[in-house]
Design an enzyme around this catalytic site. Structure first.
Site, PDB file in Angstrom:
ATOM      1  N   GLY A 116       0.839  -1.204   0.000  1.00 42.51           N
ATOM      2  CA  GLY A 116       0.000   0.000   0.000  1.00 42.51           C
ATOM      3  C   GLY A 116       0.873   1.252   0.000  1.00 42.51           C
ATOM      4  O   GLY A 116       2.003   1.242  -0.510  1.00 42.51           O
ATOM      5  N   ARG A 152      -6.531   3.076  11.391  1.00 39.97           N
ATOM      6  CA  ARG A 152      -7.813   3.132  12.104  1.00 39.97           C
ATOM      7  C   ARG A 152      -8.811   3.933  11.273  1.00 39.97           C
ATOM      8  O   ARG A 152      -8.513   5.035  10.831  1.00 39.97           O
ATOM      9  CB  ARG A 152      -7.606   3.794  13.465  1.00 39.97           C
ATOM     10  CG  ARG A 152      -8.822   3.700  14.356  1.00 39.97           C
ATOM     11  CD  ARG A 152      -8.382   3.886  15.794  1.00 39.97           C
ATOM     12  NE  ARG A 152      -9.468   4.266  16.654  1.00 39.97           N
ATOM     13  CZ  ARG A 152      -9.319   4.490  17.949  1.00 39.97           C
ATOM     14  NH1 ARG A 152      -8.125   4.389  18.501  1.00 39.97           N
ATOM     15  NH2 ARG A 152     -10.337   4.828  18.696  1.00 39.97           N
ATOM     16  N   HIS A 171       4.145   5.195  20.302  1.00 37.51           N
ATOM     17  CA  HIS A 171       3.794   5.976  19.116  1.00 37.51           C
ATOM     18  C   HIS A 171       2.357   6.438  19.290  1.00 37.51           C
ATOM     19  O   HIS A 171       1.473   5.647  19.498  1.00 37.51           O
ATOM     20  CB  HIS A 171       3.932   5.083  17.885  1.00 37.51           C
ATOM     21  CG  HIS A 171       3.698   5.812  16.612  1.00 37.51           C
ATOM     22  ND1 HIS A 171       4.278   7.023  16.330  1.00 37.51           N
ATOM     23  CD2 HIS A 171       2.936   5.511  15.534  1.00 37.51           C
ATOM     24  CE1 HIS A 171       3.897   7.415  15.127  1.00 37.51           C
ATOM     25  NE2 HIS A 171       3.074   6.523  14.632  1.00 37.51           N
TER      26      HIS A 171
HETATM   27  N1  LIG Z   1       4.446   3.372  12.737  1.00 36.62           N
HETATM   28  C1  LIG Z   1       4.102   4.478  12.125  1.00 36.62           C
HETATM   29  O1  LIG Z   1       4.583   5.545  12.436  1.00 36.62           O
HETATM   30  C2  LIG Z   1       3.118   4.416  10.980  1.00 36.62           C
HETATM   31  C3  LIG Z   1       3.051   5.468  10.060  1.00 36.62           C
HETATM   32  C4  LIG Z   1       2.183   5.361   8.983  1.00 36.62           C
HETATM   33  C5  LIG Z   1       1.369   4.223   8.842  1.00 36.62           C
HETATM   34  N2  LIG Z   1       1.443   3.255   9.778  1.00 36.62           N
HETATM   35  C6  LIG Z   1       0.600   2.034   9.667  1.00 36.62           C
HETATM   36  O2  LIG Z   1       1.086   1.250   8.573  1.00 36.62           O
HETATM   37  C7  LIG Z   1       0.019   0.446   8.069  1.00 36.62           C
HETATM   38  C8  LIG Z   1      -0.071   0.606   6.552  1.00 36.62           C
HETATM   39  O3  LIG Z   1      -0.413   1.942   6.213  1.00 36.62           O
HETATM   40  P1  LIG Z   1      -0.660   2.333   4.670  1.00 36.62           P
HETATM   41  O4  LIG Z   1      -0.936   3.782   4.636  1.00 36.62           O
HETATM   42  O5  LIG Z   1       0.401   1.766   3.820  1.00 36.62           O
HETATM   43  O6  LIG Z   1      -2.032   1.510   4.398  1.00 36.62           O
HETATM   44  P2  LIG Z   1      -2.555   1.010   2.979  1.00 36.62           P
HETATM   45  O7  LIG Z   1      -4.004   0.664   3.195  1.00 36.62           O
HETATM   46  O8  LIG Z   1      -2.192   1.968   1.902  1.00 36.62           O
HETATM   47  O9  LIG Z   1      -1.728  -0.345   2.710  1.00 36.62           O
HETATM   48  C9  LIG Z   1      -1.865  -1.492   3.492  1.00 36.62           C
HETATM   49  C10 LIG Z   1      -1.633  -2.682   2.570  1.00 36.62           C
HETATM   50  O10 LIG Z   1      -1.560  -3.868   3.361  1.00 36.62           O
HETATM   51  C11 LIG Z   1      -2.099  -4.893   2.535  1.00 36.62           C
HETATM   52  N3  LIG Z   1      -2.431  -6.077   3.325  1.00 36.62           N
HETATM   53  C12 LIG Z   1      -3.487  -6.281   4.144  1.00 36.62           C
HETATM   54  N4  LIG Z   1      -3.441  -7.529   4.657  1.00 36.62           N
HETATM   55  C13 LIG Z   1      -2.331  -8.123   4.155  1.00 36.62           C
HETATM   56  C14 LIG Z   1      -1.736  -9.399   4.315  1.00 36.62           C
HETATM   57  N5  LIG Z   1      -2.308 -10.316   5.110  1.00 36.62           N
HETATM   58  N6  LIG Z   1      -0.583  -9.667   3.656  1.00 36.62           N
HETATM   59  C15 LIG Z   1      -0.005  -8.737   2.851  1.00 36.62           C
HETATM   60  N7  LIG Z   1      -0.521  -7.505   2.676  1.00 36.62           N
HETATM   61  C16 LIG Z   1      -1.675  -7.206   3.304  1.00 36.62           C
HETATM   62  C17 LIG Z   1      -3.314  -4.252   1.891  1.00 36.62           C
HETATM   63  O11 LIG Z   1      -3.795  -4.965   0.765  1.00 36.62           O
HETATM   64  C18 LIG Z   1      -2.731  -2.879   1.528  1.00 36.62           C
HETATM   65  O12 LIG Z   1      -2.186  -2.877   0.225  1.00 36.62           O
HETATM   66  C19 LIG Z   1      -1.234   0.865   8.838  1.00 36.62           C
HETATM   67  O13 LIG Z   1      -1.449  -0.017   9.929  1.00 36.62           O
HETATM   68  C20 LIG Z   1      -0.870   2.252   9.345  1.00 36.62           C
HETATM   69  O14 LIG Z   1      -1.623   2.634  10.490  1.00 36.62           O
HETATM   70  C21 LIG Z   1       2.297   3.319  10.823  1.00 36.62           C
END
Ligand SMILES: NC(=O)c1ccc[n+]([C@@H]2O[C@H](COP(=O)([O-])OP(=O)(O)OC[C@H]3O[C@@H](n4cnc5c(N)ncnc54)[C@H](O)[C@@H]3O)[C@@H](O)[C@H]2O)c1
Length: 316
Positions: free
Chosen positions: A11, A84, A177
């Protein structure tokens, strides 16, 4: 190229991380998403591969719908998961992302048993703990990404305030975080000069508040989705420190076993990050207010771990 980085989740964060790894010429990259998304990781990877001749670094970028393709990875960046959504409770998010973390961690354990893991999926500290618990990997090989991002946001806002390069700003943000992060102005400098000498106290307090809400501010602007360029770059900073044994001193979410009076949880603290992952946890002498803030942050994390594991909280 000798090194391999596997990015799970193609993603926004995952694809950006794959791009930064490839563009820096750090490693061959495999970008993996779930089978239902067949074609999406392959298409993004092919697009990046076509950009590769333009950045003169070589290396391959491939897409996959099979977690077994983490095989041979030196570093795994775990980004799969939901952010979320409105109407979703904290418990719903915990459960939904735990259901994604566990099979991914099992695949990494089976196919890339020597890998270092950088977890990005939220809620960060709990998902990093769950990844570590599921793999049974030694604690120096599983880290959560949060502190580098929170510090980068703090540095960016200070750079905007002062009109100086963010590269000259050093900052340290501890804790979980989220809202309960603990920015430490005492350890924040601009070209070696204490921030207190450069920014008035009321402005500094406002910048700290903005840092705490750094993610939410972007969610509000984007309306759909959440931040991804800075989060992806932060995860790649960690991967690079490991792959090239940089011995960086940076905040990462790691397993504590008594440091800061905390145990059995992941939380953000300064670590020495190098070729062996977490090579050292640095224990700062915190004043009473910062220690109390860290402990409060730890309690939030510990409560979530207890909710997930069904065991009573045991942070301290
Ligand atoms: N730690 C941090 O500071 C921080 C910062 C930004 C985002 N995040 C987190 O990172 C995560 C991803 O964010 P994003 O913006 O890329 O979301 P996004 O929705 O753009 O991408 C998530 C991807 O994960 C894939 N996915 C779901 N289940 C899967 C599985 N079982 N196997 C493989 N892939 C799978 C989905 O198909 C999607 O393509 C979220 O949980 C978000 O809250 C954390």
């Amino acid at each position: 190229m000798k090194n391999k980085v596997a990015v799970i989740g193609a993603g926004n964060v995952g694809a950006s991380a794959a791009l930064y790894v490839a563009e820096r010429g750090l490693a061959d990259v495999v970008l993996i998403d779930r089978p239902e998304m067949e074609g999406m990781p392959q298409g993004k990877a092919l697009d990046m591969q076509q950009a590769a001749p333009l950045w003169h670094k070589g290396g391959t970028i491939t897409g996959s719908s099979d977690l077994a393709d983490v095989k041979g990875a030196n570093v795994v960046i775990m980004t799969a998961g939901f952010p979320r959504k409105p109407g979703m409770s904290r418990s719903d998010l915990l459960k939904a992302n735990a259901d994604i973390i566990v099979p991914a961690a099992q695949a990494v354990k089976q196919h890339a048993p020597d890998a270092y893991v950088v977890v990005v999926t939220n809620p960060l500290d709990v998902m990093a703990w769950l990844f570590w618990k599921t793999t049974g990997f030694p604690k120096h090989r599983v880290l959560g990404m949060a502190g580098i991002l929170d510090s980068a946001r703090f540095r960016a806002f200070l750079a905007m305030e002062l009109g100086v390069s963010g590269a000259d700003i050093q900052a340290m943000v501890l804790g979980g975080h989220g809202d309960s992060m603990v920015p430490l102005p005492k350890y924040t400098t601009v070209g070696g000069i204490s921030i207190a000498d450069l920014v008035p106290a009321d402005r500094l307090a406002a910048i700290i508040e903005r840092t705490r809400g750094g993610g939410a501010e972007i969610v509000k602007l984007l309306k759909t989705g959440s931040a991804y360029y800075a989060p992806a770059m932060s995860a790649v900073e960690m991967a690079e420190a490991i792959l090239t044994d940089q011995k960086r001193m940076v905040p990462c979410s790691v397993l504590l076993e008594g440091e800061y009076g905390l145990k059995s949880l992941f939380i953000g603290v300064p670590v020495l990050l190098g070729g062996k992952g977490v090579e050292k946890i640095v224990e700062l002498k915190l004043d009473a207010a910062d220690l109390a803030a860290l402990q409060k942050s730890a309690k939030d994390v510990s409560d979530m771990i207890a909710e997930l594991s069904g065991e009573p909280a045991k942070a301290s």
